[in-house]
Design an enzyme around this catalytic site. Sequence first.
Site, PDB file in Angstrom:
ATOM      1  N   GLU A   1      -3.279  -1.978  -8.954  1.00  9.06           N
ATOM      2  CA  GLU A   1      -1.973  -1.322  -9.136  1.00  9.06           C
ATOM      3  C   GLU A   1      -1.905  -0.575 -10.454  1.00  9.06           C
ATOM      4  OE1 GLU A   1      -1.316  -5.717 -10.397  1.00  9.06           O
ATOM      5  OE2 GLU A   1      -2.534  -4.580  -8.984  1.00  9.06           O
TER       6      GLU A   1
ATOM      7  N   ASP B   1       0.836  -1.208   0.000  1.00  9.23           N
ATOM      8  CA  ASP B   1       0.000   0.000   0.000  1.00  9.23           C
ATOM      9  C   ASP B   1       0.869   1.256   0.000  1.00  9.23           C
ATOM     10  OD1 ASP B   1      -2.284  -1.500   0.010  1.00  9.23           O
ATOM     11  OD2 ASP B   1      -2.748  -1.219   2.131  1.00  9.23           O
TER      12      ASP B   1
END
Length: 315
Positions: A228, A201
Site C-alpha cells: 500500500e 485492491d
Amino acid sequence: MPDTSPLFDDNAVYRTLLESTKAIPWKIDWATMKFAYIGPQIEALLGWSADSWVSVEDWAMRMHPEDREYVVNFCVTQSQAGVDHEADYRALTKDNGYVWIRDVVHVVRKDDGEVDALIGFMFDITERKKTEEQLLSLQKELEVLSFKDGLTNIANRRRFDSSFELEWERARSERQPLSILLFDVDFFKQYNDLYGHTQGDKCLVDIAQTLSLALDGPRDLVARYGGEEFVVLLPGADASVAWKVAERCQRLLQKKSIVHALSPHGRRVTVSIGAGTLVPDEQADRASFIRAVDKQLYAAKNNGRDRIEHVELPA
C-alpha cells in the site's frame, strides 16, 4: 536480355535443380553489370519476368527506396573487395507490394584475382521477417508491461528505480533539485479486514489514479512502491514545489472521499506522506536519500498519520 543458359553448365540436371528450388539463382557479369542468368521463379515471386532483369539497375530500382542506398552501396563495396556477403532488403513487386529478400552472394574471381562475376541466390524471407517483427513487438510490449504495475496500471517499482537513477544523474550534472514523496495508506490493514481484499485492491487503484492527477511536471512519475505504498518522483522540484504537490495529493484524496469506517480521520481513506528534497552532488547517495525520505514517512505515521513530513537535505 539475360541468357537463359544454366548458371553453371548446359546440363538438364543442373537446370532442373536450379529451377525447381524455392531459392532463385542468378548470375551477374561484373564487366558489363548485366544479368547473365536469373531463375524463372523470380516471376512467381515478384511478378517481373526473367527477361526483364537486364542489368543491376533493374535490381536496384526494384528495391524499396528506404533500403536501396544502403544495400546497393554495401553489396558493391563487398563485391569490389572480393568478399562473399549477404543482404536483406524489401524487393518491390510488379503490383507495388514488396517481399523481403535475402541475397546470398559469391564473388567469382579470374586467375589474376580480378572480379569476374557474381553468382548467388535470392531467398524469400518474408515470413521470417514477419515473425521477427512480431517477436520484436512482443518484446517491446513485455518491456512496457515489465515497467507497469499489474493492479493499478501505473509505473511499478522497477520503473521507478530506473527513472530515479536517470533523474539523479541529470540533477547531479545540472545541479538541479530533485524531490521524492513516499506515501503509505493509513490503516490499510483495517480497511482490508473490514471490506475485503477485492475492495482493498479497488481502493489502491483509486489512490493510484488520484495521485496521477496531482502531477503536472513533464517528467513527474507516480509508481506503486510496494503493497500500500506509493512514490512520486519530482525532477526539478524544490522543497516548496514538493510540499505543494504533497498537499495537492492530500486534497484530491479528500475530495475522492473513499469511505473507511474504521479511520479516525473523517471516516475516509487518508495517506501519510514523507517528502524529501536535495540537489545531489558527487558525495550524495541515492539509497541514503531514500532512507531519509522513508524516515519522514515514518515520522508522519508516528505523529498521527494523514500528514506530511518533509526534509530538505543540504547540497
